[in-house]
Scaffold this motif. Structure first.
Motif, short mmCIF file in Angstrom:
data_model
loop_
_atom_site.label_atom_id
_atom_site.label_comp_id
_atom_site.label_asym_id
_atom_site.label_seq_id
_atom_site.Cartn_x
_atom_site.Cartn_y
_atom_site.Cartn_z
N GLY A 39 26.26 31.88 50.21
CA GLY A 39 25.11 32.54 50.81
C GLY A 39 24.47 33.54 49.89
N ILE A 40 25.22 34.00 48.89
CA ILE A 40 24.68 35.05 48.05
C ILE A 40 24.53 34.54 46.64
CG2 ILE A 40 25.10 37.33 47.11
CD1 ILE A 40 26.40 38.00 49.70
N ASN A 41 23.32 34.64 46.15
CA ASN A 41 23.04 34.11 44.85
C ASN A 41 22.48 35.24 44.02
OD1 ASN A 41 22.01 32.92 42.63
ND2 ASN A 41 21.09 31.21 43.72
N LEU A 42 23.22 35.63 43.01
CA LEU A 42 22.74 36.76 42.23
C LEU A 42 22.30 36.36 40.82
CD1 LEU A 42 25.26 39.51 43.32
CD2 LEU A 42 22.91 39.28 44.06
N ASP A 43 22.40 35.07 40.45
CA ASP A 43 21.90 34.80 39.09
C ASP A 43 20.52 34.18 39.02
OD1 ASP A 43 24.81 32.78 38.32
OD2 ASP A 43 23.33 32.48 39.85
N ALA A 44 20.35 32.98 39.52
CA ALA A 44 19.02 32.40 39.39
C ALA A 44 18.37 32.37 40.76
CB ALA A 44 19.12 30.99 38.85
N VAL A 45 17.17 32.89 40.80
CA VAL A 45 16.51 33.01 42.08
C VAL A 45 15.33 32.04 42.11
CG1 VAL A 45 15.10 34.56 43.45
CG2 VAL A 45 17.22 35.38 42.43
N ASN A 46 15.19 31.36 43.20
CA ASN A 46 14.03 30.47 43.32
C ASN A 46 12.80 31.26 43.75
OD1 ASN A 46 14.82 27.66 42.84
ND2 ASN A 46 16.39 28.18 44.35
N VAL A 47 11.70 30.95 43.11
CA VAL A 47 10.48 31.69 43.40
C VAL A 47 9.38 30.73 43.83
CG1 VAL A 47 8.64 33.03 42.39
CG2 VAL A 47 11.00 33.58 41.83
N ARG A 48 8.73 31.05 44.92
CA ARG A 48 7.57 30.27 45.33
C ARG A 48 6.32 30.96 44.79
NH1 ARG A 48 8.66 29.96 51.51
NH2 ARG A 48 9.43 31.99 50.88
N LEU A 49 5.56 30.18 44.02
CA LEU A 49 4.45 30.77 43.29
C LEU A 49 3.15 30.06 43.66
CD1 LEU A 49 4.11 32.83 40.90
CD2 LEU A 49 4.05 30.83 39.41
N GLY A 50 2.13 30.84 43.92
CA GLY A 50 0.82 30.26 44.15
C GLY A 50 0.02 30.30 42.86
N ILE A 51 -0.76 29.26 42.62
CA ILE A 51 -1.57 29.24 41.40
C ILE A 51 -3.04 28.98 41.77
CG2 ILE A 51 -1.94 28.11 39.17
CD1 ILE A 51 1.01 27.25 39.30
N LYS A 52 -3.90 29.79 41.21
CA LYS A 52 -5.34 29.55 41.38
C LYS A 52 -5.92 29.41 39.99
CE LYS A 52 -9.46 30.18 43.54
NZ LYS A 52 -10.33 30.00 42.40
N ASN A 53 -6.45 28.25 39.72
CA ASN A 53 -6.94 27.96 38.38
C ASN A 53 -8.46 27.89 38.37
OD1 ASN A 53 -7.31 27.11 35.77
ND2 ASN A 53 -6.71 24.98 36.19
N ASP A 54 -9.10 28.71 37.52
CA ASP A 54 -10.56 28.67 37.40
C ASP A 54 -11.01 28.00 36.11
OD1 ASP A 54 -10.82 29.94 39.81
OD2 ASP A 54 -10.81 31.95 38.90
N ASP A 55 -10.04 27.56 35.33
CA ASP A 55 -10.34 26.99 34.02
C ASP A 55 -10.25 25.47 34.12
OD1 ASP A 55 -10.53 26.24 31.41
OD2 ASP A 55 -9.25 27.87 30.67
N SER A 56 -11.32 24.79 33.76
CA SER A 56 -11.35 23.34 33.97
C SER A 56 -10.79 22.56 32.78
CB SER A 56 -12.78 22.88 34.27
OG SER A 56 -13.63 23.39 33.26
N ASN A 57 -10.41 23.24 31.73
CA ASN A 57 -9.86 22.57 30.55
C ASN A 57 -8.62 21.73 30.92
OD1 ASN A 57 -8.32 22.11 28.12
ND2 ASN A 57 -9.76 23.54 27.14
#
Lengths: 369, 372, 501
Positions: A39-57
């Motif tokens: 239940g306890i995880n102290l090394d690698a943590v999962n992260v939920r990340l939102g991305i907004k991209n304005d660059d069309s390249n």
């Protein structure tokens, strides 16, 4: 001697009669070990990340793709910036990356390009993880992208080597040290009610009218719960080694010796509470609030002792679990370190002895004093 | 109706007295949680500070000393001392007199001058794996800074790309904010649970529960009587702790305080429900306190306070949906720091209502039915 | 102090609550060896405190005590080896078996663990593996007594050993003590049973922390009844007054018909019948006594009648309302006093009274009046702010009764209300009860005082889960061919074979 033996035998019979003591000793540690292990995880943590991209390249599409491929990042691409912000508030995502429209153009031109990362500070634990994941994903992408020529080599590269725990597996460190909390809990739970119960049920009066001496009561309460506690401890250690694959590199003799000292000190806390409180209600509250919370929070398992202000670092020395955590991590992963074993043992022995003197002093000789 | 209200009042008063009449228990219920909040808030952090570092400089050049200066000047570490030999490093790390060691190879300056990347080894104590991870991160960052510095000196564009981080809701990343908000919830849990878990079990063990059953009190009234006092004590305590959070620890309260109070009420109801549930199934106080611990430990550890819920195995993640602490901490963080809108608060309240409703009605059912 | 003196006490004082309560007040006492001494006196007179001081369980404020030539204050452990003490709560471990308890105390007292004779004598042999908590009241007392008698102590101190014990078992307790003690053994026996005290060598009457009489009981009166009257006189006398409880009792709606009905009540545990086909009907205003030896099933019947235990079969009705189907309504007509003290020990007397007033819907001024009335009637003034758990036994009983009658219920269920209550208070209790019955209150009562049984309108004799006889006291005496109720009880029980399943 006979009297002590009789008292010990009586306590054992009571332990067997009420299964709750045995549940405390064997079921509770199993449950807690599993929680600490999974239940306890102290090394690698999962992260939920939102991305907004304005660059069309199209190169940027690769960058976004590489976010999706990272095992620690779960990414979601947003078209609506406001929606992304709202999702941070409702904790659906823990961070948001904004790629400006001139990002690739500036990179191509050799000018400094900028990304904006917004992290959810309400969960401050995760901020540094988010930062380092994003920066490593981006720099990796950069190394393989066509903008690579503009990137200078790092001057110094740190090569970490983790001793005693090559992959720096947090579970290896956490699971053995969780024993310190578990055994504190068991030590206190087993003993906190045993003297107050004699008062509440009226048996103390009968005891005091016989030629029983305080020392008999004290020994009679220490010995049986010490034995139960040691069995529980042995059981837990066996589980740690067999079920959780934590290597054991130390000496079993030393492990059991120091564990015995630790248990001696933990039982002392429970018995002090029990002899001071003459009813079980009070003893229960006290054991929880005074006995248990400090052990959970301040023994250095989750919150490192060294990061505390100096005053509190000294304070932790009166907590038996603190010394046990120091000891058991080493004993499991690096083997016996003589100097540390001696100092931990001395601390535990002193605390245990101090506590038992208090228990002895607090043990009633009469009904009114 | 009025008559019933009066008798309910008598029951509630009695329950208050049962908790607070004894000066010893009054003191022990009220003060230690508040004192501990202050102690924990000031003592605990997950940031790694004051780590003692050994440095073995086998290059012993201007460059290596410059690199070491980066370590020495960092605010993250405690003592930074020189080590003369590998043996010394081994011994000191073994004895936990040092937390990490930096080894600079003899060819450090040479490599730099050639424009190659110089390797620096960091020895980390894997027994304390959290510290090791953090220190490794610190060293990497120091190395990056050093790269920047060198680049600046040679007049190159330092970095082609920078990532600007903004930490929302806690711009200076104060760990205490995170800690205190969760501690409020944990303290409230501890107090509520212990008071309720013991309440019925104590009466049962001492024989007074029979008297209560024989009285005309309905199960609902007994439930109310057992709920109001611990709820009140905990609600007052939560409010005091919220004030302490805002005025002593300078934590912003961005949301609606009324909403926080309302949510606290519902969250506490669910804590009370769990406590009474435990009490209803316990035969004596020993069993009740065992039950309280058996619930409390997992509830605290699996609340997202110690480590995030998303990192648990799916099975445990599902299990945390039964954990009222999890949702209450979410609400706390949301209303303190994030100005969480009512709809999001409601989403977190829903599971609390379900947990509270189920446990409370189970407890009420057992009160009158629990005859021989 | 001579060779023949067992206890010598001079100017002994012991106070509680910072000197506010003088439990033992400048008391002097000298007792010779080899005597059986009855300690009697009003509730709260200081009997238990005196006994505890003698055993070294409490420290005196001033004065000297010498017991068996030793000082209990400084030589407690030497002294305790010579004493056998049985506290009011017996001091048994209820979660241990009979044999476990015996072994434990034998080891504490360094006595060889051979109790066969004792067990057989006390008729406990068959139950030696049963948990002490599962024994009936009388059996617990016998077990406690065996523990106290172990190892031939020089001094045996028994604090109300016969409270709540039926007449047959009471005779057995006495016999157990008589056969164990030797010539030089001294026995201190505190009791509320005057017939018991009358049979002892010496009685000591304690009143308000002082000794007001010491001498041979026969010197006071030749027969038990006369003795009881003399003791009452010593304690300040009793003149029947109109019952204030009854005077202030408001009874809504009376009339004819049955107030309490039990039809074919059965309680079965596995294949053991605790209560078998019990049927009785109690008219309004009747005092109905439920008599029987300990363990006969009286308390189980009681619990079924007030809905604490679910009947395996049959029905119970209070004022015509089924106790199982409409529990809450039926209970609102009921005042209940449990056998075991079941008020809130950690609340004060006043708080207990206030709670029970409120619990039954009394409010505001009415509640205040009820509380102060009960305080006056039962003499709680000096204890009002004390924890109910610390009250003397007799006062606990008064408080329980007060809480049961405070809300004017038309039906009272009283399980051994007079156990452990002093003689005067017992008469007062019965004065209240008979006056209440005259007003129309229906009372279901159990008791072990056979003289009290005479006050009942009708009696049901209960044995081994069954009713073996029902009728007025006169009818029962006639049936058994006995003069007194006690003889009638013993005869009828013996006729039905004295063996408990």
């Amino acid at each position: 001697m006979n009297i002590t033996l009789a008292f010990v035998k009586k306590e054992f019979l009571q332990i067997i009669r009420d299964p709750s003591s045995l549940i405390i000793a064997f079921v509770l540690p199993t449950l807690l070990l599993f929680i600490y292990a999974y239940g306890i995880n102290l090394d690698a943590v999962n992260v939920r990340l939102g991305i907004k991209n304005d660059d069309s390249n199209p190169e940027i599409a690769d960058l976004i793709k590489s976010f999706g491929q990272n095992r620690y990042v779960t990414s979601a691409v947003y078209n609506n910036q406001n929606q992304m912000y709202k999702d941070i508030v409702s904790s659906k995502i823990k961070g948001a990356l904004l790629i400006p429209d001139d990002f690739s153009a500036r990179l191509a031109a050799g000018k400094q390009a900028q990304l904006l990362l917004i992290a959810d500070g309400a969960e401050i634990n995760q901020v540094s993880y988010t930062q380092s994941y994003v920066s490593s994903i981006v720099s990796q992408w950069l190394q393989n992208s066509r903008f690579k020529s503009n990137v200078s080599q790092p001057a110094v590269n740190i090569q970490p080597r983790y001793w005693y725990n090559q992959n720096n597996n947090a579970r290896w460190a956490l699971v053995p040290s969780s024993l310190a909390v578990t055994m504190t809990l068991i030590g206190i739970l087993l003993t906190a009610l045993v003297i107050s119960r004699e008062w509440e049920r009226g048996t103390m009066e009968a005891l005091l009218s016989t030629n029983i001496k305080p020392i008999h009561i004290v020994l009679g309460k220490y010995i049986p719960y010490f034995i139960v506690g040691m069995l529980s401890l042995a059981f837990s250690i066996l589980m740690i080694i067999t079920l959780f694959d934590v290597p054991f590199r130390g000496s079993f003799w030393i492990l059991f010796l120091v564990s015995a000292l630790f248990l001696y000190a933990s039982l002392g806390i429970g018995l002090i509470i029990s002899s001071a409180a003459k009813n079980q209600f009070l003893a229960s509250i006290a054991s929880l609030i005074i006995g248990f919370l400090p052990a959970l929070m301040m023994s250095g398992i989750v919150f490192p002792v060294k990061s505390m202000p100096l005053f509190f670092q000294y304070f932790t020395h009166i907590l038996p679990p603190k010394h046990y955590v120091d000891f058991i991590r080493s004993e499991f992963l690096s083997g016996t370190v003589a100097v540390n074993v001696v100092s931990s043992s001395l601390f535990l022995l002193t605390l245990g002895f101090l506590f038992s003197v208090i228990v002895y002093k607090k043990t009633a000789r009469r009904l009114d004093a | 109706m009025l008559k019933n209200f009066n008798r309910l009042k008598a029951l509630i008063k009695k329950e208050f007295l049962a908790i607070l009449r004894d000066p010893k228990s009054r003191i022990i219920i009220i003060f230690p949680p508040l004192v501990q909040l202050l102690i924990f808030a000031n003592a605990l952090t997950m940031e790694i500070k004051n780590a003692d570092i050994l440095v073995m400089d086998r290059s012993n050049t201007y460059e290596s000393r410059e690199f070491i200066a980066g370590i020495e000047n960092s605010k993250w570490f405690g003592n930074v001392t020189r080590a003369e030999s590998l043996r010394e490093i081994e011994q000191k790390i073994d004895r936990q007199q040092a937390d990490a060691a930096i080894l600079i190879a003899p060819d450090f300056a040479r490599n730099l001058k050639k424009g190659q990347t110089a390797d620096v080894s960091a020895v980390l104590d894997g027994r304390v794996s959290g510290t090791a991870t953090a220190l490794s991160g610190y060293f990497t960052q120091i190395a990056q800074n050093y790269t920047l510095k060198l680049a600046e000196k040679s007049g190159k564009t330092a970095v082609p790309l920078s990532i600007e981080t903004r930490v929302w809701f806690n711009p200076n990343a104060v760990y205490q904010w995170y800690l205190v908000i969760s501690l409020n919830v944990i303290m409230a849990l501890v107090v509520t649970l212990i008071l309720t878990a013991l309440s019925v079990a104590r009466e049962r063990e001492l024989g007074t529960f029979e008297q209560l059953i024989v009285s005309p009190y309905t199960a609902l009234e007994i439930l109310t009587g057992k709920t109001v006092p611990p709820l009140t004590v905990a609600l007052i305590m939560l409010s005091v702790m919220a004030l302490i959070s805002v005025y002593c620890f300078d934590i912003p309260f961005t949301g609606s305080f009324l909403l926080y109070l309302g949510s606290s009420f519902i969250a506490l109801l669910s804590f009370v429900g769990v406590g009474l549930f435990i009490s209803a199934v316990s035969k004596n106080q020993q069993q009740a306190i065992l039950g309280a611990f058996a619930f409390m430990m997992p509830a605290i550890l699996l609340s997202g306070f110690v480590s995030p819920i998303e990192d648990m195995p799916p099975f445990l993640q599902n299990l945390t949906c039964l954990n009222p602490v999890r949702f209450f901490i979410n609400i706390g963080r949301g209303l303190f720091l994030k100005n969480m809108p009512a709809a999001d608060v409601a989403a977190n309240l829903l599971p609390l209502i379900v947990i509270g409703g189920l446990t409370l009605s189970f407890a009420a059912m057992t009160f009158k039915r629990n005859l021989e | 102090m001579t060779e023949t003196t067992c206890i010598e006490i001079k100017n002994l004082t012991k106070t509680f609550s910072n000197g506010e309560v003088r439990a033992v007040d400048n008391l002097s006492l000298r007792l010779e060896k080899g005597q059986t001494v009855g300690i009697i006196g009003a509730d709260g007179a200081g009997k238990t405190t005196l006994l505890r001081l003698i055993c070294g369980l409490l420290q005196p404020d001033s004065g000297t005590i010498s017991v068996c030539g030793l000082n209990p204050v400084t030589q407690k452990s030497l002294l305790n080896a010579k004493i056998g003490y049985m506290p009011q709560k017996f001091g048994l471990y209820e979660d241990l078996s009979v044999l476990d308890n015996l072994n434990f105390y034998a080891a504490l007292k360094n006595v060889s663990p051979d109790f066969n004779q004792m067990l057989e004598f006390a008729d406990l042999k068959r139950f030696q593996n049963r948990l002490a908590g599962k024994l009936s009241g009388g059996m617990k007392q016998k077990l406690g007594l065996i523990c106290a008698l172990m190892g031939m102590p020089e001094l045996i101190v028994l604090d109300e050993p016969s409270v709540g014990v039926d007449p047959v078992s009471r005779r057995e307790l006495l016999k157990m003590v008589k056969t164990t003690v030797q010539n030089q053994t001294t026995v201190l026996w505190s009791t509320a049973y005057m017939d018991e005290a009358h049979g002892f060598d010496t009685v000591v009457v304690v009143d308000r922390g002082k000794i007001i009489y010491q001498g041979k009981p026969q010197d006071l009166a030749a027969d038990t009844l006369g003795f009881e009257n003399k003791v009452i006189e010593l304690m300040g006398g009793y003149a029947p007054k109109p019952s204030l409880v009854a005077q202030n009792y408001h009874l809504n709606g009376s009339g004819d018909g049955f107030a309490v009905e039990a039809v074919d009540l059965v309680k079965r545990y596995g294949d053991f019948y605790a209560v078998k086909n019990n049927t009785f009907h109690i008219k309004k205003g009747e005092i109905f006594g439920l008599l029987g030896p300990n363990g006969a099933g009286k308390s189980t019947s009681f619990k079924m009648m007030c809905g604490l235990a679910r009947p395996t079969g049959g029905t119970a009705r209070i004022m015509g309302i089924d106790i199982v189907k409409q529990a809450s309504l039926a209970r609102s007509h009921l005042g209940y006093m449990a056998q075991k003290f079941s008020l809130y020990a950690n609340l004060s007397v006043r708080e207990n009274l206030e709670f029970f007033a409120g619990a039954y819907g009394l409010k505001g001024k009415l509640a205040d009046e009820a509380v102060s009335r009960m305080t006056e009637i039962f003499g709680f003034r000096r204890f009002l702010n004390d924890n109910a758990g610390d009250l003397p036994l007799g006062y606990k009983q008064r408080l329980s009764l007060a809480c049961a009658v405070m809300h004017n219920p038309p039906v009272l269920f009283l399980d051994e209300p007079t156990s452990g209550v002093d003689v005067i208070t017992r008469r007062e209790f019965w004065n209240h009860l008979t006056s209440l019955a005259q007003k129309g209150v229906t009372i279901l009562i159990t008791t072990h005082f056979m003289d009290e049984a005479e006050f009942c309108d009708r009696i049901s004799l209960f044995y081994k889960g069954k009713t073996i006889a029902t009728g007025t006291p006169q009818e029962l005496k006639r049936l058994a061919g006995a003069q007194s109720m006690e003889d009638a009880f013993v005869n009828l029980i013996l006729q039905n074979g004295r063996e408990i399943s």
